[in-house]
Motif scaffolding. Sequence first.
Motif, PDB file in Angstrom:
ATOM      1  N   ILE A   1     -26.237 -61.577 -16.506  1.00  0.00           N
ATOM      2  CA  ILE A   1     -27.407 -61.047 -15.913  1.00  0.00           C
ATOM      3  C   ILE A   1     -26.819 -60.157 -14.624  1.00  0.00           C
ATOM      4  O   ILE A   1     -25.977 -60.960 -13.859  1.00  0.00           O
ATOM      5  CB  ILE A   1     -28.316 -62.157 -15.643  1.00  0.00           C
ATOM      6  CG1 ILE A   1     -28.812 -62.867 -16.794  1.00  0.00           C
ATOM      7  CG2 ILE A   1     -29.459 -61.616 -14.738  1.00  0.00           C
ATOM      8  CD1 ILE A   1     -29.799 -64.153 -16.459  1.00  0.00           C
ATOM      9  N   ALA A   2     -27.272 -59.170 -14.394  1.00  0.00           N
ATOM     10  CA  ALA A   2     -27.008 -58.456 -13.278  1.00  0.00           C
ATOM     11  C   ALA A   2     -28.089 -58.264 -12.372  1.00  0.00           C
ATOM     12  O   ALA A   2     -29.183 -58.287 -12.899  1.00  0.00           O
ATOM     13  CB  ALA A   2     -26.628 -56.702 -13.481  1.00  0.00           C
ATOM     14  N   TYR A   3     -28.010 -58.316 -10.939  1.00  0.00           N
ATOM     15  CA  TYR A   3     -29.437 -58.307 -10.088  1.00  0.00           C
ATOM     16  C   TYR A   3     -28.733 -57.949  -8.753  1.00  0.00           C
ATOM     17  O   TYR A   3     -27.469 -57.898  -8.357  1.00  0.00           O
ATOM     18  CB  TYR A   3     -29.869 -60.152 -10.073  1.00  0.00           C
ATOM     19  CG  TYR A   3     -28.949 -60.776  -9.362  1.00  0.00           C
ATOM     20  CD1 TYR A   3     -28.918 -61.197  -8.138  1.00  0.00           C
ATOM     21  CD2 TYR A   3     -27.932 -61.629 -10.129  1.00  0.00           C
ATOM     22  CE1 TYR A   3     -28.179 -62.077  -7.464  1.00  0.00           C
ATOM     23  CE2 TYR A   3     -27.280 -62.679  -9.439  1.00  0.00           C
ATOM     24  CZ  TYR A   3     -27.487 -62.855  -8.261  1.00  0.00           C
ATOM     25  OH  TYR A   3     -26.476 -63.838  -7.713  1.00  0.00           O
ATOM     26  N   ILE A   4     -29.805 -57.469  -7.876  1.00  0.00           N
ATOM     27  CA  ILE A   4     -29.681 -57.071  -6.662  1.00  0.00           C
ATOM     28  C   ILE A   4     -30.207 -58.043  -5.951  1.00  0.00           C
ATOM     29  O   ILE A   4     -31.383 -58.633  -6.048  1.00  0.00           O
ATOM     30  CB  ILE A   4     -30.256 -55.734  -6.526  1.00  0.00           C
ATOM     31  CG1 ILE A   4     -29.691 -54.605  -7.356  1.00  0.00           C
ATOM     32  CG2 ILE A   4     -30.315 -55.397  -4.807  1.00  0.00           C
ATOM     33  CD1 ILE A   4     -30.358 -53.305  -7.289  1.00  0.00           C
ATOM     34  N   SER A   5     -29.555 -58.343  -4.656  1.00  0.00           N
ATOM     35  CA  SER A   5     -29.979 -59.335  -3.812  1.00  0.00           C
ATOM     36  C   SER A   5     -29.922 -59.391  -2.369  1.00  0.00           C
ATOM     37  O   SER A   5     -28.749 -58.522  -2.003  1.00  0.00           O
ATOM     38  CB  SER A   5     -29.762 -60.919  -3.876  1.00  0.00           C
ATOM     39  OG  SER A   5     -28.104 -60.869  -3.782  1.00  0.00           O
ATOM     40  N   SER A   6     -30.453 -59.683  -1.431  1.00  0.00           N
ATOM     41  CA  SER A   6     -30.059 -59.672   0.160  1.00  0.00           C
ATOM     42  C   SER A   6     -30.068 -61.036   0.615  1.00  0.00           C
ATOM     43  O   SER A   6     -30.807 -62.079   0.057  1.00  0.00           O
ATOM     44  CB  SER A   6     -30.965 -58.619   1.063  1.00  0.00           C
ATOM     45  OG  SER A   6     -32.351 -59.263   0.751  1.00  0.00           O
ATOM     46  N   THR A   7     -29.140 -61.504   1.699  1.00  0.00           N
ATOM     47  CA  THR A   7     -29.150 -62.599   2.391  1.00  0.00           C
ATOM     48  C   THR A   7     -29.944 -62.504   3.709  1.00  0.00           C
ATOM     49  O   THR A   7     -29.607 -63.738   4.283  1.00  0.00           O
ATOM     50  CB  THR A   7     -27.763 -63.525   2.007  1.00  0.00           C
ATOM     51  OG1 THR A   7     -26.997 -62.395   2.717  1.00  0.00           O
ATOM     52  CG2 THR A   7     -27.479 -63.488   0.635  1.00  0.00           C
TER      53      THR A   7
END
Length: 482
Positions: free
Chosen positions: A193-199
Motif C-alpha cells: 500500500i502506498a500512501y501520503i501522510s503528514s506528521t
Amino acid sequence: MGLKIEDLEKLVLVSDPKISPASRKVAFVITRISTKEDKYNSSIWLYNITEDSYYQLTEGPSDTSPTWSPSGRYLAFVRRTEEQGKPTFELRVIDIKSCGQSRVVVKTEGGISSISWSPDEKEILFISSKGEVEKDVKHIENIPIWFNGIGFIYNRLSRLFVVDFLSGNLREVEVDAKEDISYARWSPAGKKIAYISSTDRSRPYISDIHIFDPDSGREEKLTRGNMSIEDFAWSPTGTKIVFRGSDLSRGLAGHMRLWILDLRTAEMEELGIPDRDVANAMNSDVRGPSSGQKIQWYGENIYFPLMMGYKVALYKWNEKNGISPVIEGDFTVEDYSMMGDLIASTIMSSTTPPELYLLKGGDLRKVTSFNDSLLRTAKLMKPERFSVKASDGEIIDAFILKPARFEYGKKYPAILYIHGGPATAYGESFIHEFHVLSDAGFVVIYSNPRGSTGYSEEFRDIRGKYGTRDYLDLMEVLDTAL
C-alpha cells in the motif's frame, strides 16, 4: 435571455466519471442543488457506451465517489446519511451484473475517501478520520481546525482502513500513529500500500509518500520531508510511482509538478513539464463532488491536467515522446478516466456547465445533455477576453461579460470581480453568479492578476508584494475595460 438566481436549481452538475474495466460503462455523479433544503443532492448514474444512453443507478440523495472493482462487476460508492443528527458515511457496493440494491459494507462517522479495491477484489482500502470525543471546551493547537461536512477535525487524524468486501470485517492499517493520511492506493499486485501522510500538525502541507507491506508490517518513507505532495499513481509494473507535488522552493507560491520515484533504486526525478501548474485551479460555482485521480499512469503514458492560462487541458507524458496534449480547447477539462482507447471526461466552459464527454480515436463527443434545455432558453452572453499590458510590461488576461440585453451607446453599472487564493484563475469555466449579474444588467469585469496560477511561477509568486503588484494589475485592467 440570461440566468436568474433561481435557475441554480435547474443546473445539473456532472462530475467524477469512471470507466469500467470492461470499457462498456461509465459511472458518474449527478448533483442537483436544493435551495429549499439548503443542500446538494447527488446520485450515481451509468452511461452505456454501446447503447449511447444513460440512466440513474442509485437513489441518493447523497451518493458520491463511484469506484469500479477490478473485474467491473461491482461498483463501490459513498453515501452520506444522518443518524441522531450526526453525519454518517456508508461505504456501499452494488452488483452491476444483477443490478440489485446496494448493500452497506461499513459505516463510519469520520468520512470515507481514497477508495481503492485490492486487485483480487477481496478487500477495499479507504481513509477515514478518528480521534477524541468532541468536548464543549476546545483547546486547539493544531491546524486545520474544521472541514465542511464533518465539523471540527483538530482532534482527529485521517487513518488507513481495510474492510473485507464480503464479511465487512474492518481493520486499521497499523502505520505510525502520528501520521495524518490524505491519499492511498494498493499496488498493482496487491502486495503493498502506498500512501501520503503528514506528521507536523502546525505545517500540514509538508507531506511524504510511504510504502507499507501488510505481510511484514514494514513501513518505508520514500520522500525527504521537504515537499508538499497531493497525489500519485503506480506504474503498471509496480516498480515506479509518479506523484504531483511541490518542492516548496517558492514556499506555497510554487507550482505542482510531476516527479517519478523508482522503487528499485530510490531515485527521484522531476519530469520535463512546462512552467505551468499541474492542477485544475479554475474558479467555478457549479462543480460536483470528485474523487478522481488527477494523475493516471496507463500503459506507457502518464496523464495529468495542466493549467494553461485561462483554461485547463489534459496532457500526457511518456519517456519516448515527452509531453503532448490529449484534450485541449477553449474549455476546462475537469475529471477524467481511461480504459483501453477510451477517455471519459467532464468538460465545462464559460457558457456551458460540465457535461460528460467521450474521447475515442481522436474524436471528442459530448454524450450527456442535462443542461441543454436550460441553455437554449437562457441564450447566455459569451465573455470577451482581452489582454492588458501592465505598467511593468507583463501581459494580463482579462474578461468582460456584457449585460444580457446589451445595447451599444448605453451606460451600464460595472462590477470588478477579484478572485481569491491568490493561486486560482478565471477563464473558461462556468460561473452562475456572473451570468445572473449579466441578466440583471451589470457589466462583469474579471482578470488573472499577478498571483494567479496558470502562468509561470514568477507570475504566480507575489510574496512580499501582496496588495501592490496585484492591485496595480487590477486597476490597469479596469482602466482598459472602461
